[in-house]
Design a protein around this motif. Sequence first.
Motif, short mmCIF file in Angstrom:
data_model
loop_
_atom_site.label_atom_id
_atom_site.label_comp_id
_atom_site.label_asym_id
_atom_site.label_seq_id
_atom_site.Cartn_x
_atom_site.Cartn_y
_atom_site.Cartn_z
N TRP A 54 0.84 -1.20 0.00
CA TRP A 54 0.00 0.00 0.00
C TRP A 54 0.88 1.26 0.00
CZ3 TRP A 54 -5.44 -0.60 0.20
CH2 TRP A 54 -5.85 -1.94 0.25
N GLY A 57 2.45 2.25 3.34
CA GLY A 57 3.54 1.35 3.76
C GLY A 57 4.79 1.58 2.93
N GLY A 80 -0.15 -3.55 11.58
CA GLY A 80 -0.88 -3.68 10.31
C GLY A 80 0.12 -3.86 9.19
N ASP A 102 0.13 -8.08 12.64
CA ASP A 102 -1.14 -7.95 11.91
C ASP A 102 -2.15 -8.90 12.54
OD1 ASP A 102 -1.59 -6.74 8.72
OD2 ASP A 102 -3.18 -7.97 9.63
N ASN A 128 -3.73 -7.91 18.85
CA ASN A 128 -4.23 -6.57 18.56
C ASN A 128 -3.61 -5.61 19.58
OD1 ASN A 128 -5.60 -4.27 18.00
ND2 ASN A 128 -7.63 -5.18 18.06
N ILE A 130 -3.77 -2.35 19.59
CA ILE A 130 -4.44 -1.05 19.74
C ILE A 130 -4.97 -0.90 21.17
CG2 ILE A 130 -6.36 0.39 18.93
CD1 ILE A 130 -5.81 -0.72 16.16
N GLY A 143 1.40 1.94 8.49
CA GLY A 143 1.38 2.10 7.03
C GLY A 143 -0.02 1.96 6.48
N ASP A 144 -0.58 3.07 6.03
CA ASP A 144 -1.86 3.07 5.33
C ASP A 144 -3.00 2.46 6.13
OD1 ASP A 144 -3.48 3.60 3.03
OD2 ASP A 144 -1.68 3.28 1.82
C1 LIG Z 1 -4.28 -1.26 4.10
S1 LIG Z 1 -3.41 -2.58 4.81
C2 LIG Z 1 -1.79 -1.87 4.95
C3 LIG Z 1 -0.69 -2.91 4.98
C4 LIG Z 1 0.72 -2.39 5.07
N1 LIG Z 1 0.92 -1.62 6.27
C5 LIG Z 1 1.06 -1.58 3.85
O1 LIG Z 1 1.02 -0.35 3.93
O2 LIG Z 1 1.37 -2.16 2.79
C6 LIG Z 1 -3.98 -2.55 6.51
C7 LIG Z 1 -3.54 -3.75 7.32
O3 LIG Z 1 -3.91 -3.53 8.68
C8 LIG Z 1 -4.30 -4.77 9.24
N2 LIG Z 1 -5.07 -4.47 10.46
C9 LIG Z 1 -6.34 -4.02 10.59
N3 LIG Z 1 -6.66 -3.84 11.90
C10 LIG Z 1 -5.54 -4.17 12.61
C11 LIG Z 1 -5.22 -4.19 14.00
N4 LIG Z 1 -6.11 -3.81 14.94
N5 LIG Z 1 -3.98 -4.57 14.38
C12 LIG Z 1 -3.07 -4.96 13.46
N6 LIG Z 1 -3.32 -4.98 12.12
C13 LIG Z 1 -4.54 -4.58 11.71
C14 LIG Z 1 -5.06 -5.46 8.11
O4 LIG Z 1 -5.16 -6.85 8.33
C15 LIG Z 1 -4.17 -5.08 6.92
O5 LIG Z 1 -3.16 -6.04 6.71
#
Ligand SMILES: C[S@@+](CC[C@H](N)C(=O)[O-])C[C@H]1O[C@@H](n2cnc3c(N)ncnc32)[C@H](O)[C@@H]1O
Length: 217
Positions: A54, A57, A80, A102, A128, A130, A143-144
Amino acid sequence: MLKEFTSLFLKHTSPSRRHLTPELVLRLVTPTCPLWSAPVEDSPFTDPFWGFYWPGGQATARYILDNPATVVDRRVLDVGCGCGAGAIAASAVRAARAVANDIDPYAVIASKINAELNEVKIETDTNNFIGSSCKDFDVILIGDMFYDEDFGNLLFTWLTTLAKQDKMILIGDPGRHGLTESRRSRMTLLANYELPKESREENHGYTETSVWKLNKT
Ligand SMILES: C[S@@+](CC[C@H](N)C(=O)[O-])C[C@H]1O[C@@H](n2cnc3c(N)ncnc32)[C@H](O)[C@@H]1O
């Protein structure tokens, strides 16, 4: 699960350097993969976010590779992680720890495979984070992840708390609606990059991507 996913992952992705960090090779779903143009019902995966790199990222990983001092000898958590590029970049420039996190267990398997391809070591974690204190980390990469308003609210509140506790928060974002003007006013712009052609085509409407540091106050 590991064996089955790994074989599907290798079948449906191909190694790519057509992104902002060509020094990293990442297995991604590219236009040369049949899955790229397959109907959703033919995909063996649900929401394979880990199959794409993304724009947000790409920005954080590019920034880390160009500015190793940001992470050298520091403990880095890539929240993520998707394909794992942030953690891989951090490990490549000698972070003390680089953890790809993730909640999608397939993303951390993809990240591990991509780390091996780049001959770097990363740790993985599917918790998680968060809301947690992240006491074992110094730098948090996002990232994104500002693609959804409600999730953006949750994320920003948490990250603000961490920044106040002296964590370095790096946010990569191409201009998603969740990173509002008022939020951007609480961050420092570190870098802005033009997206390569392939990424522009993949992310309709986005031509640039940026890295922001969340201010302490
Ligand atoms: C849009 S993708 C971005 C991936 C990567 N960071 C990039 O920029 O290429 C968002 C990612 O966040 C993950 N995600 C969503 N909620 C999350 C959480 N609470 N904790 C960790 N990862 C999470 C999703 O599974 C997904 O892989």
